[in-house]
Design an enzyme around this catalytic site. Structure first.
Site, PDB file in Angstrom:
ATOM      1  CD  GLU A 173      -2.722  -0.780   2.713  1.00 48.13           C
ATOM      2  OE1 GLU A 173      -2.303   0.001   3.587  1.00 48.13           O
ATOM      3  OE2 GLU A 173      -3.719  -1.496   2.874  1.00 48.13           O
TER       4      GLU A 173
ATOM      5  NE  ARG B 166     -11.920  -7.138  18.331  1.00 50.29           N
ATOM      6  CZ  ARG B 166     -11.020  -6.732  17.457  1.00 50.29           C
ATOM      7  NH1 ARG B 166     -10.768  -7.453  16.378  1.00 50.29           N
ATOM      8  NH2 ARG B 166     -10.349  -5.604  17.644  1.00 50.29           N
TER       9      ARG B 166
HETATM   10  C1  MV4 Z   1      -0.868   2.030   7.531  1.00 50.36           C
HETATM   11  C2  MV4 Z   1      -0.297   3.243   7.939  1.00 50.36           C
HETATM   12  C3  MV4 Z   1       0.056   4.140   6.966  1.00 50.36           C
HETATM   13  N1  MV4 Z   1      -0.138   3.834   5.656  1.00 50.36           N
HETATM   14  N2  MV4 Z   1      -1.045   1.763   6.217  1.00 50.36           N
HETATM   15  C4  MV4 Z   1      -1.144   0.002  11.835  1.00 50.36           C
HETATM   16  C5  MV4 Z   1      -2.096  -1.046  12.315  1.00 50.36           C
HETATM   17  C6  MV4 Z   1      -2.710  -1.655  11.111  1.00 50.36           C
HETATM   18  N3  MV4 Z   1      -4.118  -1.838  11.314  1.00 50.36           N
HETATM   19  C7  MV4 Z   1      -2.414  -0.682  10.009  1.00 50.36           C
HETATM   20  N4  MV4 Z   1      -1.522   0.299  10.520  1.00 50.36           N
HETATM   21  C8  MV4 Z   1      -1.090   1.300   9.728  1.00 50.36           C
HETATM   22  N5  MV4 Z   1      -1.266   1.095   8.408  1.00 50.36           N
HETATM   23  C9  MV4 Z   1      -0.670   2.657   5.314  1.00 50.36           C
HETATM   24  N6  MV4 Z   1      -0.828   2.369   4.033  1.00 50.36           N
HETATM   25  C10 MV4 Z   1      -0.130   3.468   9.311  1.00 50.36           C
HETATM   26  C11 MV4 Z   1      -0.514   2.495  10.206  1.00 50.36           C
HETATM   27  C12 MV4 Z   1      -0.284   2.792  11.596  1.00 50.36           C
HETATM   28  C13 MV4 Z   1      -1.338   2.984  12.487  1.00 50.36           C
HETATM   29  C14 MV4 Z   1      -2.658   2.870  12.089  1.00 50.36           C
HETATM   30  C15 MV4 Z   1      -3.679   3.052  12.973  1.00 50.36           C
HETATM   31  C16 MV4 Z   1      -3.404   3.378  14.292  1.00 50.36           C
HETATM   32  C17 MV4 Z   1      -2.107   3.501  14.718  1.00 50.36           C
HETATM   33  C18 MV4 Z   1      -1.061   3.302  13.835  1.00 50.36           C
HETATM   34  C19 MV4 Z   1       0.256   3.423  14.267  1.00 50.36           C
HETATM   35  C20 MV4 Z   1       1.276   3.210  13.388  1.00 50.36           C
HETATM   36  C21 MV4 Z   1       1.017   2.888  12.055  1.00 50.36           C
END
Ligand code: MV4
Length: 510
Positions: A199, A291
């Site tokens: 991504e 959930r």
């Molecule tokens: C991401 C992102 C930035 N760009 N995807 C972290 C948990 C997982 N559910 C997906 N996550 C992330 N995906 C893209 N393409 C940043 C995160 C992320 C994050 C997301 C939600 C809440 C906290 C976070 C902390 C670090 C990174």
């Protein structure tokens, strides 16, 4: 409606589900591991049955045993709570096969969301915006080509991952080959599936999620958003509803997207669509949780909807008792998750006996907890001891109530994250509501909060070490106790029998 429901969980969520059941006139059945014999969820239930040793994979994760208990106890349905068996499609399949209602979506629906590549394909088809990237499992060569075309920064993610496991940020093409290799081997060892996708990296994102509810008659609604950007190592710490700086238009669009997502997979029950929202207010589907979530209570506080009771009703085949136009947001709610962790020492687990427990109370305060004074927090399970949830007419009042409640809340015998929450509630960036997922690292790490940074791997090794030591100590104690009993009585014990007498005391909380 069901007469009796088994709760295949422990701690605060088991207690929460039992409260819903009791209000509905449904009898409750608890299951417990050997260290949970005196746990609050066992005392709360009308009946309780032992299911094995403390490590979850020897008790709370053994679906066959739990279904057997449900049948034996005469429960028509099983509520899985969160964690444990809650998102295992095979468990839902097993329940269906054995004629017990699983309170949640079908097994195949959970699997379709559990695989992030399949989920992205489904969402794309349903018209839900996904993070730009691939919707296929890719070979190393295809991944490399894609990143070269699009350019970094990108996230390499495991199809079987989620919640932050098995992802790698690539900021420079030079890091790509090693990031792919590491992501693949981590995914293989963690999930037994090394499929990867990629991504575009979303910079400074906020984590905004939409709660949905759907029945088996084709109706689905959303209960607006929660903002969960305050996380530490992918563990949520503070959540609020509604989110900050979410316009009514964005709220409506995200809500419609989440409902479209639910309808696309024939969803039944409570679910959550997680989105990333960027600086410009663009939103992208990340994953769907199939959930009830830890933070569901803040949505209950601002909508007045009992999410757990609704889950039970729709699982019994009833229609949703409200339509979208009946729902609105009233006031503001914030949750502070109180963990048994030492915020002054890298948040290391702080197990032990809760010697003093005096929870906050008063106007606008709701506490969901699975502990009581004298209870023990062990290293076997999640270290969350309580959810401190507040409601206010507006965000300012909610913050003031949370500050007040944090001062009232007394827990002695173990360290807790209460002092950390007090810092969050004073921080100008939090107060302005202008924070993203980098908040804790940027504003509250360092200083006393994080004396010397310790790697993720070190912390995990330490946690596993704690757990192994606890398992050894537990086995040693048990062997000694068994030797003593066999000398005293000369008889083997039947745990079912030995428990039935005590179960007459259940449900009275004395
Ligand atoms: C991401 C992102 C930035 N760009 N995807 C972290 C948990 C997982 N559910 C997906 N996550 C992330 N995906 C893209 N393409 C940043 C995160 C992320 C994050 C997301 C939600 C809440 C906290 C976070 C902390 C670090 C990174």
């Amino acid at each position: 409606m069901f007469q009796k429901v088994l709760i295949a969980n422990r701690g605060e969520i088991a207690v929460r589900v039992m409260r819903a059941c009791r209000e509905m006139g449904i009898k409750t059945v608890a299951v417990f591991s050997d260290v949970d014999r005196d746990a609050l969820h066992v005392r709360f239930a009308d009946e309780a049955y032992p299911i094995g040793p403390p490590p979850a994979r020897e008790s709370y994760l053994i679906g066959e045993r739990i279904v057997e208990v449900a049948k034996k106890a005469g429960a028509q349905a099983i509520h899985p709570g969160y964690g444990f068996l809650s998102e295992r499609g095979e468990f839902a399949d097993l329940c269906a096969k054995e004629g017990v209602v699983f309170i949640g979506p079908r097994g195949d629906v959970m699997r379709s969301m559990g695989d992030k590549v399949t989920a992205r394909q489904t969402m794309e088809k349903a018209g839900v915006p996904i993070v730009p990237g691939t919707t296929e499992r890719l070979t190393d060569e295809a991944l490399t080509r894609w990143v070269r075309d699009i350019g970094p920064p990108v996230m390499i993610k495991a199809a079987a991952g989620g919640g932050g496991k098995g992802m790698r940020l690539v900021k420079d093409e030079k890091e790509l080959a090693s990031a792919i290799a590491r992501a693949r081997s981590e995914a293989r060892s963690s999930f037994g599936d090394d499929s990867l996708y990629v991504e575009k990296f979303v910079e400074e994102p906020r984590h905004i999620e939409i709660q949905i509810l759907a029945d088996s008659h084709g109706n689905a609604v959303h209960l607006f958003e929660r903002e969960c950007s305050i996380q530490r190592r992918h563990q949520k710490v503070v959540e609020e509803a509604p989110g900050n700086h979410i316009s009514p238009e964005l709220r409506a669009k995200m809500g419609e997207a989440a409902v479209a997502a639910a309808k696309a997979v024939d969803y039944v029950g409570a679910g959550t669509c997680e989105f990333l929202v960027d600086r410009h207010g663009h939103f992208y589907f990340l994953e769907m949780n199939t959930r009830v979530q830890v933070e569901h209570a803040i949505t209950e506080m601002v909508t007045g909807v009992d999410i757990v009771k609704t889950m039970i009703r729709v699982a019994a085949g009833e229609k949703l008792p409200f339509a979208q136009e009946d729902l609105s947001i009233n006031g503001h709610s914030i949750e502070a998750r109180i963990y048994a962790e030492d915020p002054d020492n890298n948040f290391v687990p702080s197990p032990g006996e809760i010697v003093v427990y005096r929870p906050a109370a008063g106007p606008g305060v709701r506490i969901d907890s699975g502990v009581y004074q004298g209870a023990r927090v062990t290293v076997f399970y999640d270290p969350m001891v309580a959810k401190l949830v507040v409601w206010g007419r507006d965000r300012q009042e909610a913050i003031e109530r949370l500050r007040r409640a944090l001062r009232e809340f007394v827990v002695k015998g173990i360290k807790t994250s209460i002092p950390f929450h007090q810092k969050v509630m004073e921080h100008p960036v939090f107060l302005a509501g202008k924070y993203d997922t980098g908040f804790i690292d940027q504003h509250l790490a360092g200083g006393k909060g994080d004396p010397r940074p310790v790697g993720e791997d070190t912390l995990e090794a330490r946690r596993v070490g704690f757990m192994m030591a606890a398992i050894r100590a537990y086995r040693r104690d048990k062997a000694r106790a068994a030797a003593a009993t066999s000398v005293a009585s000369g008889a083997g014990s039947d745990p079912w029998k030995s428990f039935s007498r005590r179960s007459q005391m259940r449900g009275c909380l004395r």
